[in-house]
Design an enzyme around this catalytic site. Structure first.
Site, PDB file in Angstrom:
ATOM      1  N   HIS A   1       0.849  -1.194   0.000  1.00 20.08           N
ATOM      2  CA  HIS A   1       0.000   0.000   0.000  1.00 20.08           C
ATOM      3  C   HIS A   1       0.881   1.238   0.000  1.00 20.08           C
ATOM      4  O   HIS A   1       2.110   1.134   0.123  1.00 20.08           O
ATOM      5  CB  HIS A   1      -0.980  -0.015   1.178  1.00 20.08           C
ATOM      6  CG  HIS A   1      -0.369   0.045   2.542  1.00 20.08           C
ATOM      7  ND1 HIS A   1       0.572  -0.860   3.004  1.00 20.08           N
ATOM      8  CD2 HIS A   1      -0.566   0.909   3.578  1.00 20.08           C
ATOM      9  CE1 HIS A   1       0.913  -0.559   4.238  1.00 20.08           C
ATOM     10  NE2 HIS A   1       0.243   0.521   4.616  1.00 20.08           N
TER      11      HIS A   1
ATOM     12  N   HIS B   1       1.251   3.854   1.999  1.00 19.76           N
ATOM     13  CA  HIS B   1       1.734   4.568   3.181  1.00 19.76           C
ATOM     14  C   HIS B   1       3.264   4.692   3.104  1.00 19.76           C
ATOM     15  O   HIS B   1       3.952   3.781   2.643  1.00 19.76           O
ATOM     16  CB  HIS B   1       1.327   3.836   4.468  1.00 19.76           C
ATOM     17  CG  HIS B   1      -0.060   4.186   4.937  1.00 19.76           C
ATOM     18  ND1 HIS B   1      -0.808   3.374   5.752  1.00 19.76           N
ATOM     19  CD2 HIS B   1      -0.822   5.294   4.694  1.00 19.76           C
ATOM     20  CE1 HIS B   1      -1.978   3.958   5.999  1.00 19.76           C
ATOM     21  NE2 HIS B   1      -2.017   5.113   5.360  1.00 19.76           N
TER      22      HIS B   1
ATOM     23  N   ASP C   1       5.678   4.447   5.153  1.00 20.89           N
ATOM     24  CA  ASP C   1       6.571   3.460   5.777  1.00 20.89           C
ATOM     25  C   ASP C   1       6.645   2.168   4.961  1.00 20.89           C
ATOM     26  O   ASP C   1       7.261   1.184   5.401  1.00 20.89           O
ATOM     27  CB  ASP C   1       6.166   3.165   7.233  1.00 20.89           C
ATOM     28  CG  ASP C   1       4.768   2.587   7.369  1.00 20.89           C
ATOM     29  OD1 ASP C   1       3.890   2.962   6.573  1.00 20.89           O
ATOM     30  OD2 ASP C   1       4.545   1.753   8.278  1.00 20.89           O
ATOM     31  N   HIS C   2       6.050   2.203   3.740  1.00 21.16           N
ATOM     32  CA  HIS C   2       6.145   1.045   2.846  1.00 21.16           C
ATOM     33  C   HIS C   2       6.694   1.414   1.464  1.00 21.16           C
ATOM     34  O   HIS C   2       7.031   0.527   0.688  1.00 21.16           O
ATOM     35  CB  HIS C   2       4.782   0.357   2.711  1.00 21.16           C
ATOM     36  CG  HIS C   2       4.304  -0.214   4.010  1.00 21.16           C
ATOM     37  ND1 HIS C   2       4.306  -1.565   4.293  1.00 21.16           N
ATOM     38  CD2 HIS C   2       3.859   0.391   5.142  1.00 21.16           C
ATOM     39  CE1 HIS C   2       3.874  -1.763   5.531  1.00 21.16           C
ATOM     40  NE2 HIS C   2       3.590  -0.588   6.073  1.00 21.16           N
TER      41      HIS C   2
ATOM     42  N   HIS D   1      -7.235  -2.134   5.838  1.00 20.72           N
ATOM     43  CA  HIS D   1      -6.368  -1.107   6.430  1.00 20.72           C
ATOM     44  C   HIS D   1      -6.997   0.253   6.141  1.00 20.72           C
ATOM     45  O   HIS D   1      -8.079   0.326   5.567  1.00 20.72           O
ATOM     46  CB  HIS D   1      -4.965  -1.260   5.818  1.00 20.72           C
ATOM     47  CG  HIS D   1      -3.891  -0.479   6.486  1.00 20.72           C
ATOM     48  ND1 HIS D   1      -3.769  -0.380   7.853  1.00 20.72           N
ATOM     49  CD2 HIS D   1      -2.853   0.258   5.971  1.00 20.72           C
ATOM     50  CE1 HIS D   1      -2.718   0.379   8.133  1.00 20.72           C
ATOM     51  NE2 HIS D   1      -2.156   0.782   7.009  1.00 20.72           N
TER      52      HIS D   1
ATOM     53  N   ASP E   1      -0.154  -3.921   5.842  1.00 18.27           N
ATOM     54  CA  ASP E   1      -0.732  -3.721   7.180  1.00 18.27           C
ATOM     55  C   ASP E   1      -2.193  -4.157   7.155  1.00 18.27           C
ATOM     56  O   ASP E   1      -2.866  -3.978   6.151  1.00 18.27           O
ATOM     57  CB  ASP E   1      -0.678  -2.247   7.562  1.00 18.27           C
ATOM     58  CG  ASP E   1       0.750  -1.698   7.580  1.00 18.27           C
ATOM     59  OD1 ASP E   1       1.692  -2.473   7.465  1.00 18.27           O
ATOM     60  OD2 ASP E   1       0.911  -0.481   7.708  1.00 18.27           O
TER      61      ASP E   1
ATOM     62  N   HIS F   1       6.273  -5.444  11.966  1.00 20.94           N
ATOM     63  CA  HIS F   1       5.623  -4.121  11.909  1.00 20.94           C
ATOM     64  C   HIS F   1       5.350  -3.605  13.317  1.00 20.94           C
ATOM     65  O   HIS F   1       4.251  -3.170  13.655  1.00 20.94           O
ATOM     66  CB  HIS F   1       4.329  -4.198  11.077  1.00 20.94           C
ATOM     67  CG  HIS F   1       3.834  -2.863  10.591  1.00 20.94           C
ATOM     68  ND1 HIS F   1       2.920  -2.109  11.286  1.00 20.94           N
ATOM     69  CD2 HIS F   1       4.133  -2.136   9.480  1.00 20.94           C
ATOM     70  CE1 HIS F   1       2.667  -0.990  10.614  1.00 20.94           C
ATOM     71  NE2 HIS F   1       3.388  -0.982   9.517  1.00 20.94           N
TER      72      HIS F   1
END
Ligand SMILES: [Zn+2]
Ligand SMILES: [Zn+2]
Length: 303
Positions: free
Chosen positions: A62, A64, A66-67, A142, A212, A270
Site C-alpha cells: 500500500h 503509506h 513506511d512502505h 487497512h 498492514d 511491523h
C-alpha cells in the site's frame, strides 16, 4: 529449490531500536522479489549484502510512507549502478504516479525501464507466474487500499530417482515424461513402473505477507495452511482499541489468524516503536500460537 525470506525492516511508522520500517526480500530459486520498500531499504541492502541489482520485481502492499518512501532512492541507486534489465513494480493504483512524479520533479532519468502493474487491492490479482511458482495479491483491511501477497510453489513434477535412472540407462530425452508420471519401457520391451523411477515431491511450499491489516478473518481463505505467514503485530493486546482505530493488529490477533489458518509458522513484525523490548509481544503471540517468531532485521527464514 531455494525459497527464503529475509527481513530488511520490521518496524512500523518510524525507525527505532535498530529496526527499520517494512521491507523484505523473497528469494525463490535465485529470483529476487522485494516486498515493500520503506525509507532506508537501500542501506539494508548494504548491511545485509543483498544483491539488489538482481531484484526483478518490487511488490508494494500500500502507499503509506513506511512502505514506499525508500523506493525512489533504490531506483536511483540501481540506475547509478547501470542497471539495464527491466524492473517490474506492482502495487495499488497510484504507485506509478508516485514514482513518476518523484522522478519528474527531481529530473531523474533511469538507465532501465519500469514495467508497472497497478492493481485494485479489493480483489484477488494474479501478479506473477512461471514454471516454478505463482504470486497472487489479496485484500487486506487497512486505512487505505492494501493488499497482501501469497507466494506458492507450483505442484511440481516428480523427482527422478537418479540411482534407478542410471541403473536402467534411461536417456535424458525421456526424463520429462517420467517426471510427469509415465512408465519406462526398455529396448527388450521390459516395463519399469514410474513408482520405481521417481520420488513424490513434497507438498508445494508457500509464503504469505500480511501487512498492514486490522484483524480480519476474511484473509483466512487466502492463507490457509501456508508454511510461513508474516502477519503484522503492531501492538500488544492491551492496545487493541488503538489497533482497530489505526487499522492494525495485536500480537494475539496475529496469532489467532495463524491458528485459524492452520499455518506452519508465524512471523510477527511491523512493531510499534513504543516497544524497545519485543519479548512480551512474542510471549503474547505464543500463548495462542506456539510456533511464532519475531521478524528481526537481517534474519532469513527458510520457507
Ligand atoms: Zn505500515
Ligand atoms: Zn499502513
Amino acid at each position: 529449490m531455494n525459497f527464503q525470506v529475509t527481513i530488511l525492516g520490521s518496524n512500523s511508522a518510524k525507525p527505532a531500536h535498530g529496526r527499520f520500517m517494512s521491507s523484505q526480500l523473497v528469494n525463490f530459486n535465485e529470483k529476487l522479489f522485494l516486498i515493500d520498500c520503506a525509507e532506508g531499504t537501500q542501506f539494508r541492502f548494504q548491511d545485509f549484502k543483498i544483491k539488489f541489482l538482481k531484484i526483478s520485481h518490487v511488490l508494494i502492499s500500500h502507499l503509506h510512507g513506511d512502505h514506499i518512501f525508500g523506493l525512489p532512492g533504490v531506483l536511483l541507486t540501481m540506475s547509478l549502478n547501470n542497471r539495464s534489465e527491466d524492473l517490474h513494480i506492482c502495487g495499488p493504483f497510484g504507485i506509478q504516479d508516485f514514482i513518476e512524479t518523484v522522478l519528474r520533479l527531481s529530473q531523474s532519468h533511469l538507465s532501465f525501464n519500469i514495467i508497472y502493474k497497478e492493481t485494485n487491492p479489493s480483489i484477488v490479482n494474479n501478479i506473477y507466474v512461471d514454471n516454478n511458482f505463482t504470486i497472487i495479491s489479496f485484500p487486506l483491511k487497512h486505512r487505505i487500499p492494501t493488499q497482501g501477497y501469497f507466494f506458492r510453489e507450483k505442484y511440481s513434477e516428480k523427482k527422478l530417482n537418479k540411482i534407478k535412472i542410471d541403473q536402467y540407462e534411461i536417456p535424458y530425452q525421456f526424463f520429462d515424461r517420467i517426471k510427469k508420471g509415465e512408465d519406462w519401457t526398455n529396448s527388450q520391451g521390459e516395463k519399469i513402473s514410474n513408482a520405481e523411477l521417481t520420488f513424490e515431491n513434497p507438498n508445494p511450499r508457500s509464503y504469505a505477507y500480511c501487512s498492514d491489516t486490522e484483524y480480519d478473518e476474511g484473509i483466512l481463505n487466502y492463507i490457509q495452511g501456508v508454511d510461513l505467514l508474516y502477519h503484522e503485530a503492531t501492538f500488544m493486546h492491551e492496545l487493541s482499541n488503538q489497533a482497530l482505530k489505526t487499522g492494525h493488529s495485536t500480537a494475539i490477533q496475529a496469532a489467532n489468524i495463524a491458528k485459524l489458518a492452520k499455518v506452519k509458522k508465524l512471523l510477527i513484525g511491523h512493531f510499534s516503536s513504543r516497544y524497545s523490548n519485543l519479548k512480551p509481544l512474542l510471549e503474547e503471540a505464543k500463548s495462542v500460537f506456539i510456533n511464532t517468531e519475531l521478524a528481526v532485521d537481517g534474519c532469513t527464514h527458510i520457507v
